[in-house]
Design a protein around this motif. Sequence first.
Motif, short mmCIF file in Angstrom:
data_model
loop_
_atom_site.label_atom_id
_atom_site.label_comp_id
_atom_site.label_asym_id
_atom_site.label_seq_id
_atom_site.Cartn_x
_atom_site.Cartn_y
_atom_site.Cartn_z
N UNK A 224 34.20 16.96 44.62
CA UNK A 224 35.04 15.79 44.85
C UNK A 224 35.49 15.83 46.48
N UNK A 225 34.95 14.81 46.96
CA UNK A 225 35.41 14.35 48.32
C UNK A 225 36.45 13.60 48.60
N UNK A 226 37.45 14.18 49.45
CA UNK A 226 38.70 13.54 49.44
C UNK A 226 38.77 12.91 51.07
N UNK A 255 53.41 20.55 54.83
CA UNK A 255 52.74 21.51 55.13
C UNK A 255 51.38 21.86 54.57
N UNK A 256 51.51 21.49 53.19
CA UNK A 256 50.09 21.83 52.38
C UNK A 256 49.21 20.79 52.71
N UNK A 257 49.52 19.89 53.01
CA UNK A 257 48.35 18.43 53.40
C UNK A 257 47.75 18.88 54.86
N UNK A 264 39.56 21.53 57.11
CA UNK A 264 38.35 20.54 56.64
C UNK A 264 38.10 20.24 55.17
N UNK A 265 39.26 20.57 54.35
CA UNK A 265 39.15 20.30 52.76
C UNK A 265 39.50 18.80 52.43
N UNK A 266 40.06 18.13 53.54
CA UNK A 266 40.43 16.68 53.30
C UNK A 266 39.94 15.95 54.87
#
Length: 454
Positions: A224-226, A255-257, A264-266
Motif C-alpha cells: 500500500x503506497x501512501x 511526531x509519529x507522522x 520514507x514510508x509516506x
Amino acid sequence: MSTNASTLPVAVIGAGPVGMAAAAQLATRNMPFVVLEAGDTVAASVAQWAHVRLFSPWRYNTDPAARALLETTGWTAPDPQQLPTGGDLVSQYLAPLAAHPAIAPHIRYGATVSAIARQGFDKVRTTGREHAPFLIRLADDTELLARAVIDASGTWRHPNPVGGNGLAAHGEAEARANGRVFDGMPDVLGVLRPHFVGKNVAVIGAGHSATGTVLALAELAADTTVHWVVRAPDPSRAYGGGAADALPARGSIGSAVKALVEQGKVTVHTGFFAHEITGDAVVSTDGEKVAADVIVNATGARPDHTAATELRLDLDPILGSTRALAPLIDPNQHSCGTVPPHGADELAHPEAGFFIVGAKSYGRAPTFLLATGYEQTRSVVAAIDGDWEAARNVQLELPETGVCSTNADTAESSCCGPTPDVKRGLATGVQGGLISLPLVTIGGPASSGDGCCS
C-alpha cells in the motif's frame, strides 16, 4: 388563531454530543424541549467514526449537566484519564444519556429538518415577528412549533470538496460515484480495509483527520503506497507540539507522522491544490500528478444553512458563522487555543430565539473544540430561559497543546489549545473537552483530530 410561543418546547436539532448537552441543560432547568435527530440512533454521525480512539481523555469529553443527570441513575463515569473511542463515547455516555427518563421521551429519531420559518411570517415581514413561534418542517412533511431553536446539527454530513479552490475538482463527482473518494476518517484498518490494501492512496488535508488516516494506512500491507497531499508549502505545522502538548496522545500524532515521512514510508506533496481527478491520479493546478487509486478527503467540512433560508441570519460572508463570532475564530488569525470563551451574545442572530451551536456555529473555521460547544449550550439555554446573568458568565478551561500557529491557511490549521497568555484570561470552573477525531498510532490505536481543528 395565534399560538403562545412561551408554552412551546425548545427544539434542538441533532442528538450528537453538543445537542445532547443542550438537552441536559434544558432538562436541568425543567424547560420543555424536543430533540430532532435525523439518524436512527443517538449520535448517528459519531457512530460513523466509532473506530477512532480520541486523543483527549474522558474528563474532557462529557458535559457537566449531562454528568449530573446520569449520576442520579447510578451511572458510573468512565475513568477520567482513559482515552475513549467514538464507539465508547456513544455506548458509555451518549446512549445512557439518551435513555435517561428526563430526556428519552423528548427525542425523535428519523426526524430530518427540511425547513424552519416563523409561523405566519415569511422572511420579509417584521411587525410582531419576535412573538411568533418557529415552524419546523420535517422531511416527511410533518410540522411542529417551537419556542426557540438550537441548531446543533454539525457539519459532518457536509464535507468540503477535494478541489483546492473550494470547488469540486474536475472529475470528483465521477470518482465519488465510482467509490474512489472517502470523506473524513474512513475505517481503513477495519470494515473498509479491502478498499485500501495494495492501492495507491492519496490523503488530502493537514488536520488530525488526515494525519490519523496516514498513520492507519502505514499499518496496512507493505504494497500500500501512501501519499500525503497538503496545500501548505511544508508539513511542519501538522506535526504539532509533540512532547509539549498537554494531551500526550495528541502530541504523539505529529511526531509519529513526521517519523514516517523521514523514514520514507509516506510521501509528502506540499503546495498541492487539487484541480482534477483522473482515472488513476489527482492532478494539481500546476500539473503535478499524484498516483491515486483511492482518495481520502480530509479537508474538513462546512455548514449547510439551506433549511434556514426563511430566517433572518447574520452570517459572516467568509466563515458562515455569526458576524459577531467570526473575528474571534478566524483561522487566518486564530488557532483553537486563541479563541476566547463566548456564548449567547456572540451566537445570537437577528432572528430572536434561533441559535447555532457546536461545530456548525464555527462555519468553515476549523478551530472548534467540544468543550467550547458544551459551554455554548449552557449559555444559550440560560439566555432562552431569561437568565442573562448565567448566560453571560461564560467560563472555559482547555488543555494546552504546545504549539499555536496563527498563520492558518485554508481549512488545514494545526490543532491548538491556549497559549499561556490566553489561558490566563480564561475563567476556570467549567471543564473543557476536545472533540477529538480519528487517529491510530504506530503499534496500536490512538487518537483523532478534525473536531478539534480540521
